[in-house]
Design a protein around this motif. Structure first.
Motif, mmCIF file in Angstrom:
data_model
loop_
_atom_site.group_PDB
_atom_site.id
_atom_site.type_symbol
_atom_site.label_atom_id
_atom_site.label_comp_id
_atom_site.label_asym_id
_atom_site.label_seq_id
_atom_site.Cartn_x
_atom_site.Cartn_y
_atom_site.Cartn_z
ATOM 1 N N LEU A 171 57.019 -47.360 -4.726
ATOM 2 C CA LEU A 171 56.444 -47.754 -5.687
ATOM 3 C C LEU A 171 55.886 -46.644 -6.741
ATOM 4 C CD1 LEU A 171 54.580 -51.040 -4.544
ATOM 5 C CD2 LEU A 171 56.821 -50.791 -5.730
ATOM 6 N N THR A 172 56.067 -47.066 -7.936
ATOM 7 C CA THR A 172 55.472 -45.902 -8.747
ATOM 8 C C THR A 172 54.559 -46.395 -9.784
ATOM 9 O OG1 THR A 172 57.295 -44.370 -8.971
ATOM 10 C CG2 THR A 172 55.931 -44.176 -10.684
ATOM 11 N N GLU A 173 53.058 -46.066 -9.704
ATOM 12 C CA GLU A 173 52.182 -46.826 -10.588
ATOM 13 C C GLU A 173 51.591 -45.649 -11.621
ATOM 14 O OE1 GLU A 173 50.593 -50.075 -7.171
ATOM 15 O OE2 GLU A 173 49.041 -48.270 -7.820
ATOM 16 N N GLU A 174 51.399 -46.296 -12.776
ATOM 17 C CA GLU A 174 50.978 -45.346 -13.696
ATOM 18 C C GLU A 174 49.280 -45.482 -14.060
ATOM 19 O OE1 GLU A 174 52.782 -43.201 -15.745
ATOM 20 O OE2 GLU A 174 54.657 -43.762 -14.687
ATOM 21 N N TYR A 175 48.818 -44.487 -14.062
ATOM 22 C CA TYR A 175 47.304 -44.278 -14.268
ATOM 23 C C TYR A 175 46.922 -43.403 -15.491
ATOM 24 C CZ TYR A 175 46.734 -46.417 -9.595
ATOM 25 O OH TYR A 175 46.955 -46.978 -8.642
ATOM 26 N N CYS A 176 45.785 -44.048 -16.100
ATOM 27 C CA CYS A 176 45.081 -42.992 -17.208
ATOM 28 C C CYS A 176 44.015 -42.448 -16.522
ATOM 29 C CB CYS A 176 44.768 -43.876 -18.297
ATOM 30 S SG CYS A 176 46.060 -44.813 -19.110
ATOM 31 N N PHE A 177 43.488 -41.102 -16.986
ATOM 32 C CA PHE A 177 42.552 -40.675 -16.697
ATOM 33 C C PHE A 177 41.670 -40.140 -17.656
ATOM 34 C CE2 PHE A 177 45.709 -37.137 -16.283
ATOM 35 C CZ PHE A 177 45.065 -35.963 -16.883
ATOM 36 N N GLN A 178 40.258 -39.995 -17.611
ATOM 37 C CA GLN A 178 39.497 -39.302 -18.545
ATOM 38 C C GLN A 178 38.378 -38.264 -17.856
ATOM 39 O OE1 GLN A 178 39.076 -43.657 -21.088
ATOM 40 N NE2 GLN A 178 37.218 -42.017 -21.365
ATOM 41 N N PHE A 179 38.027 -37.338 -18.527
ATOM 42 C CA PHE A 179 37.209 -36.540 -17.960
ATOM 43 C C PHE A 179 36.290 -35.791 -18.970
ATOM 44 C CE2 PHE A 179 40.935 -33.951 -19.185
ATOM 45 C CZ PHE A 179 40.270 -32.818 -19.332
ATOM 46 N N GLU A 180 35.095 -35.225 -18.238
ATOM 47 C CA GLU A 180 34.262 -34.533 -19.407
ATOM 48 C C GLU A 180 33.363 -33.704 -18.228
ATOM 49 O OE1 GLU A 180 30.359 -36.375 -20.936
ATOM 50 O OE2 GLU A 180 32.126 -37.904 -21.195
ATOM 51 N N PHE A 181 32.595 -32.718 -18.931
ATOM 52 C CA PHE A 181 31.823 -31.934 -17.964
ATOM 53 C C PHE A 181 30.414 -31.930 -18.205
ATOM 54 C CE2 PHE A 181 35.990 -29.691 -18.776
ATOM 55 C CZ PHE A 181 36.270 -29.617 -17.190
ATOM 56 N N VAL A 182 29.665 -32.170 -17.038
ATOM 57 C CA VAL A 182 28.196 -32.568 -17.266
ATOM 58 C C VAL A 182 27.581 -31.381 -16.418
ATOM 59 C CG1 VAL A 182 26.258 -34.087 -16.750
ATOM 60 C CG2 VAL A 182 28.722 -34.852 -17.361
ATOM 61 N N ASP A 183 26.676 -30.567 -17.228
ATOM 62 C CA ASP A 183 26.050 -29.456 -16.645
ATOM 63 C C ASP A 183 27.092 -28.748 -16.182
ATOM 64 O OD1 ASP A 183 23.705 -30.555 -17.400
ATOM 65 O OD2 ASP A 183 22.565 -30.375 -15.621
ATOM 66 N N ASN A 184 27.107 -28.247 -14.544
ATOM 67 C CA ASN A 184 28.295 -27.626 -13.828
ATOM 68 C C ASN A 184 29.124 -28.299 -13.113
ATOM 69 O OD1 ASN A 184 29.282 -25.052 -13.410
ATOM 70 N ND2 ASN A 184 28.117 -24.980 -11.244
ATOM 71 N N TYR A 185 29.352 -29.482 -13.662
ATOM 72 C CA TYR A 185 30.048 -30.511 -12.821
ATOM 73 C C TYR A 185 31.176 -31.228 -13.580
ATOM 74 C CZ TYR A 185 25.973 -30.535 -9.677
ATOM 75 O OH TYR A 185 25.150 -30.671 -8.707
ATOM 76 N N ALA A 186 32.257 -31.585 -13.093
ATOM 77 C CA ALA A 186 33.306 -32.250 -13.580
ATOM 78 C C ALA A 186 33.392 -33.789 -13.251
ATOM 79 C CB ALA A 186 34.623 -31.713 -13.272
ATOM 80 N N LEU A 187 33.398 -34.458 -14.190
ATOM 81 C CA LEU A 187 33.115 -35.872 -13.938
ATOM 82 C C LEU A 187 34.654 -36.602 -14.660
ATOM 83 C CD1 LEU A 187 31.501 -38.487 -13.429
ATOM 84 C CD2 LEU A 187 30.651 -38.536 -15.959
#
Length: 208
Positions: free
Chosen positions: A186-202
Protein backbone atom coordinates in the motif's frame (compact mmCIF):
# COMPACT_ATOMS: atom_id res chain seq x y z
CA UNK A 1 4.93 26.52 35.95
CA UNK A 2 7.03 26.03 32.84
CA UNK A 3 4.33 25.93 30.20
CA UNK A 4 6.27 27.26 27.24
CA UNK A 5 4.14 27.63 24.15
CA UNK A 6 1.15 26.47 22.17
CA UNK A 7 1.16 26.23 18.40
CA UNK A 8 -2.04 25.94 16.36
CA UNK A 9 -0.85 23.87 13.44
CA UNK A 10 -4.30 23.07 12.06
CA UNK A 11 -7.84 24.33 12.76
CA UNK A 12 -8.47 21.20 14.83
CA UNK A 13 -4.96 20.48 16.15
CA UNK A 14 -2.67 22.23 18.63
CA UNK A 15 0.81 21.47 19.92
CA UNK A 16 1.66 22.29 23.54
CA UNK A 17 5.22 22.56 24.82
CA UNK A 18 6.59 22.33 28.34
CA UNK A 19 10.13 23.54 29.04
CA UNK A 20 11.53 21.36 31.79
CA UNK A 21 13.18 23.68 34.29
CA UNK A 22 11.97 21.99 37.48
CA UNK A 23 13.73 19.38 39.56
CA UNK A 24 12.29 15.88 39.48
CA UNK A 25 10.75 16.12 42.94
CA UNK A 26 8.98 19.40 42.11
CA UNK A 27 7.35 17.81 39.07
CA UNK A 28 6.51 14.61 40.92
CA UNK A 29 4.71 16.47 43.69
CA UNK A 30 2.48 18.32 41.22
CA UNK A 31 1.05 15.38 39.29
CA UNK A 32 -1.37 12.61 40.16
CA UNK A 33 -0.37 9.25 38.71
CA UNK A 34 -2.28 6.02 38.38
CA UNK A 35 -0.50 2.89 39.58
CA UNK A 36 0.59 1.74 36.12
CA UNK A 37 2.15 5.16 35.41
CA UNK A 38 3.92 5.18 38.75
CA UNK A 39 5.38 1.74 38.01
CA UNK A 40 6.48 2.93 34.57
CA UNK A 41 8.10 6.02 36.05
CA UNK A 42 9.98 3.96 38.63
CA UNK A 43 11.27 1.62 35.90
CA UNK A 44 12.95 4.49 34.02
CA UNK A 45 16.70 4.56 34.59
CA UNK A 46 17.26 8.10 33.26
CA UNK A 47 16.14 11.11 35.29
CA UNK A 48 15.79 13.00 32.01
CA UNK A 49 13.22 10.46 30.82
CA UNK A 50 11.45 10.59 34.17
CA UNK A 51 11.20 14.38 34.01
CA UNK A 52 9.99 14.22 30.42
CA UNK A 53 7.31 11.72 31.45
CA UNK A 54 6.17 13.96 34.30
CA UNK A 55 6.25 17.08 32.11
CA UNK A 56 3.80 15.39 29.74
CA UNK A 57 1.46 14.91 32.72
CA UNK A 58 1.94 18.58 33.63
CA UNK A 59 0.86 19.48 30.11
CA UNK A 60 -2.20 17.26 30.43
CA UNK A 61 -3.14 19.00 33.69
CA UNK A 62 -2.57 22.38 32.04
CA UNK A 63 -5.14 21.31 29.42
CA UNK A 64 -7.69 20.08 31.93
CA UNK A 65 -6.81 16.40 31.67
CA UNK A 66 -5.04 14.12 34.13
CA UNK A 67 -2.94 10.99 33.86
CA UNK A 68 -6.16 9.04 34.46
CA UNK A 69 -7.54 10.33 31.13
CA UNK A 70 -4.58 8.86 29.23
CA UNK A 71 -4.19 5.21 28.32
CA UNK A 72 -1.99 3.15 26.00
CA UNK A 73 -3.05 0.38 23.63
CA UNK A 74 -1.28 -2.96 23.15
CA UNK A 75 1.17 -1.33 20.73
CA UNK A 76 2.14 1.41 23.18
CA UNK A 77 0.20 4.12 21.38
CA UNK A 78 -1.35 6.80 23.63
CA UNK A 79 -5.07 7.62 23.62
CA UNK A 80 -7.40 9.97 25.48
CA UNK A 81 -10.64 8.73 26.98
CA UNK A 82 -12.64 11.59 25.47
CA UNK A 83 -11.82 10.42 21.94
CA UNK A 84 -9.43 13.23 21.05
CA UNK A 85 -6.24 12.09 19.37
CA UNK A 86 -2.96 12.60 21.21
CA UNK A 87 0.68 12.25 20.21
CA UNK A 88 3.57 12.73 22.63
CA UNK A 89 7.28 13.48 22.31
CA UNK A 90 10.13 14.39 24.65
CA UNK A 91 13.69 15.52 24.01
CA UNK A 92 16.12 16.81 26.62
CA UNK A 93 14.59 19.99 28.10
CA UNK A 94 11.22 19.87 26.35
CA UNK A 95 8.11 17.72 26.32
CA UNK A 96 5.46 18.14 23.64
CA UNK A 97 1.86 17.03 23.31
CA UNK A 98 -0.28 17.23 20.18
CA UNK A 99 -4.04 17.19 20.68
CA UNK A 100 -6.19 16.88 17.56
CA UNK A 101 -9.52 15.79 16.14
CA UNK A 102 -7.76 13.74 13.45
CA UNK A 103 -5.03 11.14 13.69
CA UNK A 104 -1.63 12.86 13.75
CA UNK A 105 1.92 12.19 14.91
CA UNK A 106 4.49 14.49 16.50
CA UNK A 107 8.23 14.34 17.05
CA UNK A 108 10.56 16.69 18.90
CA UNK A 109 14.33 16.36 18.47
CA UNK A 110 17.27 18.40 19.70
CA UNK A 111 19.66 19.49 16.94
CA UNK A 112 22.94 17.53 17.11
CA UNK A 113 25.91 17.17 14.75
CA UNK A 114 25.64 13.37 14.95
CA UNK A 115 22.43 13.34 12.89
CA UNK A 116 24.40 14.14 9.73
CA UNK A 117 26.76 11.22 10.35
CA UNK A 118 23.93 8.71 10.72
CA UNK A 119 21.71 10.28 8.01
CA UNK A 120 22.59 7.58 5.40
CA UNK A 121 20.97 5.02 7.68
CA UNK A 122 17.51 6.57 7.46
CA UNK A 123 17.24 9.03 4.53
CA UNK A 124 18.26 9.93 1.00
CA UNK A 125 21.35 12.05 1.64
CA UNK A 126 20.93 13.72 -1.76
CA UNK A 127 18.43 15.90 0.10
CA UNK A 128 21.34 17.37 2.06
CA UNK A 129 23.38 18.46 -0.96
CA UNK A 130 24.50 22.09 -1.28
CA UNK A 131 23.63 22.91 2.34
CA UNK A 132 25.94 24.36 4.98
CA UNK A 133 26.61 22.22 8.05
CA UNK A 134 23.94 23.83 10.25
CA UNK A 135 21.27 23.45 7.57
CA UNK A 136 22.31 19.83 7.03
CA UNK A 137 21.76 19.22 10.76
CA UNK A 138 18.38 20.96 10.65
CA UNK A 139 17.15 19.16 7.55
CA UNK A 140 18.33 15.70 8.61
CA UNK A 141 16.65 16.24 11.99
CA UNK A 142 13.41 17.28 10.29
CA UNK A 143 13.52 14.20 8.04
CA UNK A 144 13.99 11.97 11.09
CA UNK A 145 11.03 13.75 12.69
CA UNK A 146 8.88 13.21 9.58
CA UNK A 147 9.55 9.49 9.63
CA UNK A 148 9.09 9.21 13.39
CA UNK A 149 5.79 11.10 13.21
CA UNK A 150 4.44 8.91 10.40
CA UNK A 151 5.56 5.79 12.24
CA UNK A 152 3.65 6.96 15.33
CA UNK A 153 0.50 7.33 13.24
CA UNK A 154 0.76 3.95 11.51
CA UNK A 155 2.34 2.14 14.44
CA UNK A 156 2.86 -1.19 12.67
CA UNK A 157 5.65 -3.66 13.30
CA UNK A 158 8.14 -3.98 10.48
CA UNK A 159 8.08 -0.41 9.17
CA UNK A 160 11.60 0.72 8.24
CA UNK A 161 12.49 4.41 8.00
CA UNK A 162 14.79 4.04 4.94
CA UNK A 163 12.83 1.29 3.18
CA UNK A 164 9.22 2.39 3.67
CA UNK A 165 8.94 6.15 4.43
CA UNK A 166 9.96 8.65 1.75
CA UNK A 167 9.88 12.43 1.99
CA UNK A 168 9.51 14.50 -1.16
CA UNK A 169 12.14 17.18 -1.75
CA UNK A 170 11.58 20.28 0.40
CA UNK A 171 13.45 23.37 1.58
CA UNK A 172 13.84 24.46 5.17
CA UNK A 173 12.01 27.69 4.30
CA UNK A 174 8.96 25.69 3.16
CA UNK A 175 8.05 24.62 6.72
CA UNK A 176 5.87 21.87 5.19
CA UNK A 177 5.86 19.11 2.60
CA UNK A 178 4.65 15.67 1.51
CA UNK A 179 5.79 12.13 2.26
CA UNK A 180 4.72 8.60 1.43
CA UNK A 181 4.53 5.40 3.41
CA UNK A 182 4.97 2.36 1.15
CA UNK A 183 4.29 -0.72 3.23
CA UNK A 184 2.49 -4.04 2.75
CA UNK A 185 1.75 -3.26 -0.92
CA UNK A 186 0.00 0.00 0.00
CA UNK A 187 1.08 3.59 -0.59
CA UNK A 188 -0.29 6.24 1.79
CA UNK A 189 0.20 9.97 1.39
CA UNK A 190 1.07 12.20 4.35
CA UNK A 191 1.47 15.93 4.87
CA UNK A 192 4.04 17.23 7.32
CA UNK A 193 4.78 20.56 8.97
CA UNK A 194 7.82 21.62 10.94
CA UNK A 195 9.39 24.51 12.76
CA UNK A 196 12.33 25.16 15.04
CA UNK A 197 11.92 25.98 18.72
CA UNK A 198 15.10 27.03 20.49
CA UNK A 199 17.60 24.34 19.47
CA UNK A 200 14.94 21.76 18.58
CA UNK A 201 13.10 20.61 15.47
CA UNK A 202 9.38 20.12 15.98
CA UNK A 203 7.62 18.03 13.33
CA UNK A 204 4.06 16.83 12.94
CA UNK A 205 2.50 14.65 10.25
CA UNK A 206 -1.02 13.70 9.26
CA UNK A 207 -2.54 11.56 6.53
CA UNK A 208 -3.33 13.48 3.34
Amino acid sequence: MSFYKEIAIHPTATIYLWKIEEEFIALFRQVSLKDTSLARLESMKSESHQKGFLAVRMLLQHLGYTDFDLFYDAFGKPHLKDGKHISISHSNDFSAVLISDALMGIDLEILKDKIVTIAPRFMDVNHLENLNQLDKIKKATVVWGIKESIFKIKNEKGISFPKHIFEEAFRLTDKRGLAQLKFNDLTEEYCFQFEFVDNYALVCAFQN
